[in-house]
Scaffold this motif. Structure first.
Motif, short mmCIF file in Angstrom:
data_model
loop_
_atom_site.label_atom_id
_atom_site.label_comp_id
_atom_site.label_asym_id
_atom_site.label_seq_id
_atom_site.Cartn_x
_atom_site.Cartn_y
_atom_site.Cartn_z
N LEU A 182 10.20 -38.46 13.33
CA LEU A 182 9.82 -37.93 14.65
C LEU A 182 10.45 -36.56 14.86
N LYS A 183 9.87 -35.75 15.74
CA LYS A 183 8.65 -36.11 16.43
C LYS A 183 7.41 -35.69 15.63
N GLY A 184 7.57 -34.74 14.78
CA GLY A 184 6.44 -34.06 14.14
C GLY A 184 5.43 -34.95 13.43
N ALA A 185 5.91 -36.06 12.85
CA ALA A 185 5.02 -36.88 12.01
C ALA A 185 4.25 -37.94 12.79
N TYR A 186 4.24 -37.88 14.12
CA TYR A 186 3.66 -39.00 14.88
C TYR A 186 2.17 -39.19 14.65
N LEU A 187 1.41 -38.11 14.59
CA LEU A 187 -0.05 -38.25 14.38
C LEU A 187 -0.37 -38.54 12.92
N TRP A 188 0.31 -37.86 12.03
CA TRP A 188 0.12 -38.06 10.59
C TRP A 188 0.43 -39.50 10.22
N THR A 189 1.45 -40.06 10.83
CA THR A 189 1.82 -41.45 10.58
C THR A 189 0.67 -42.38 10.99
N ALA A 190 0.15 -42.15 12.18
CA ALA A 190 -0.93 -43.00 12.69
C ALA A 190 -2.18 -42.88 11.82
N ASP A 191 -2.52 -41.69 11.42
CA ASP A 191 -3.74 -41.49 10.64
C ASP A 191 -3.59 -41.93 9.18
#
Ligand code: PRP
Ligand code: MN
Ligand code: MG
Length: 179
Positions: free
Chosen positions: A41-50
């Motif tokens: 976090l925080k940067g990887a939040y969308l990449w993690t979900a996708d």
């Protein structure tokens, strides 16, 4: 907010393609294993979900919050462990998820921490790899895209905590940032 962007580098479609490609590779490479995925976090939040929706494995998801930019446009040498994980990673296969590897210092910090705690393997999957930014010798194992040595925002990446909610990665207009 969109008006502050000079150029879109990676749009939603291309990011989705990268998630599918890397998700397949990770699914194959970890077949029969139960890795711990460590999202930064925080940067990887969308990449993690996708990315994780393209991974067909039993896995544990953990979040760690380390910070190096401290809101500015360039990475600092000082890495802060803002929030740690609580689970035991002794003997586990760990996959670190990052939005970007720049100087490599955040990654080095985490790899040393995980090794010290007895992880049996540590790999890294990053959406973006800014190889020209490296200050330490370290590489990601899975890379979505190489990125030029320019300050990028969006899809998790911030400038002064803003722009993380842009659905694409782009270059900020020069006049937007002052430092
Ligand atoms: C950014 C980015 C990576 C790290 C990469 O995080 O999300 O985690 O810096 O830089 P490095 O390779 O030079 O260490 P940041 O410290 O800005 O925290 P954030 O994810 O909360 O924005
Ligand atoms: Mn980060
Ligand atoms: Mg940041």
């Amino acid at each position: 907010m969109n008006n502050d962007i000079q150029e879109v580098l990676f749009d939603q479609d291309r990011i989705h393609d990268a998630a599918v490609r890397l998700g397949k590779q990770i699914t194959q490479d970890y077949a029969g294993k139960k890795p711990v995925v460590l999202s930064v976090l925080k940067g990887a939040y969308l990449w993690t979900a996708d990315l994780l929706r393209e991974v067909d494995l039993y896995l544990d998801l953990e979040f760690i919050n380390v910070s190096s930019y401290h809101g500015g446009v360039s990475s600092t040498n000082e890495i802060t462990l803002v929030t740690d994980i609580r689970s035991d990673i002794q003997g586990r296969d760990v996959i670190i998820l990052e939005d970007i590897v720049d100087t490599g210092q955040s990654l080095l910090f985490m790899k040393e921490l995980l090794a010290k705690r007895g992880a049996s393997s540590i790999k890294v999957a990053t959406l973006l790899d800014k190889k020209a930014g490296r200050k330490v010798i370290i590489d990601a194992d899975y890379v979505g895209f190489d990125v030029r040595n320019e300050f990028v925002v969006g899809y998790g990446l911030d400038y002064k905590e803003l722009y993380r909610n842009l659905p694409y990665v782009g270059i900020l207009k020069k006049e937007v940032y002052t430092d």
